[in-house]
Design an enzyme around this catalytic site. Structure first.
Site, PDB file in Angstrom:
ATOM      1  N   MET A 239      -4.927  -5.783   5.448  1.00  0.00           N
ATOM      2  CA  MET A 239      -4.543  -5.465   4.093  1.00  0.00           C
ATOM      3  C   MET A 239      -4.973  -6.612   3.191  1.00  0.00           C
ATOM      4  O   MET A 239      -4.655  -7.761   3.452  1.00  0.00           O
ATOM      5  CB  MET A 239      -3.039  -5.206   4.053  1.00  0.00           C
ATOM      6  CG  MET A 239      -2.230  -6.099   3.162  1.00  0.00           C
ATOM      7  SD  MET A 239      -0.568  -5.535   2.889  1.00  0.00           S
ATOM      8  CE  MET A 239       0.255  -6.148   4.303  1.00  0.00           C
ATOM      9  N   PRO A 240      -5.740  -6.344   2.144  1.00  0.00           N
ATOM     10  CA  PRO A 240      -6.152  -7.407   1.238  1.00  0.00           C
ATOM     11  C   PRO A 240      -4.991  -7.842   0.336  1.00  0.00           C
ATOM     12  O   PRO A 240      -4.208  -7.010  -0.135  1.00  0.00           O
ATOM     13  CB  PRO A 240      -7.276  -6.788   0.417  1.00  0.00           C
ATOM     14  CG  PRO A 240      -7.167  -5.321   0.595  1.00  0.00           C
ATOM     15  CD  PRO A 240      -6.383  -5.075   1.832  1.00  0.00           C
ATOM     16  N   THR A 241      -4.905  -9.140   0.147  1.00  0.00           N
ATOM     17  CA  THR A 241      -3.905  -9.718  -0.746  1.00  0.00           C
ATOM     18  C   THR A 241      -4.619 -10.603  -1.744  1.00  0.00           C
ATOM     19  O   THR A 241      -5.433 -11.453  -1.358  1.00  0.00           O
ATOM     20  CB  THR A 241      -2.865 -10.543   0.032  1.00  0.00           C
ATOM     21  OG1 THR A 241      -2.232  -9.701   0.993  1.00  0.00           O
ATOM     22  CG2 THR A 241      -1.823 -11.138  -0.894  1.00  0.00           C
TER      23      THR A 241
END
Length: 62
Positions: free
Chosen positions: A1-3
């Protein structure tokens, strides 16, 4: 998941921050093929007196 962690000067209106996170999420999903629920964005608002560029505080720049 990109943050994503985005640092901005404090004081931007809610509608600008909302538009920013919507667009970052949209482009991330288009680029990475992920669902919007997988994208986290943290906005850190910084006072101008706590940010400097070129050895000068932004609160002291004209």
């Amino acid at each position: 998941m990109p943050t994503f962690r985005i640092e901005l000067f404090e004081g931007r209106p809610l509608d600008q921050r909302r538009k920013l996170v919507e667009e970052v999420t949209r482009v991330t999903c288009e680029t990475l093929g992920c669902e919007p629920g997988a994208v986290d964005i943290i906005i850190d608002e910084v006072k101008r007196e706590n940010w400097a560029t070129g050895g000068k505080l932004w609160s002291e720049q004209k």
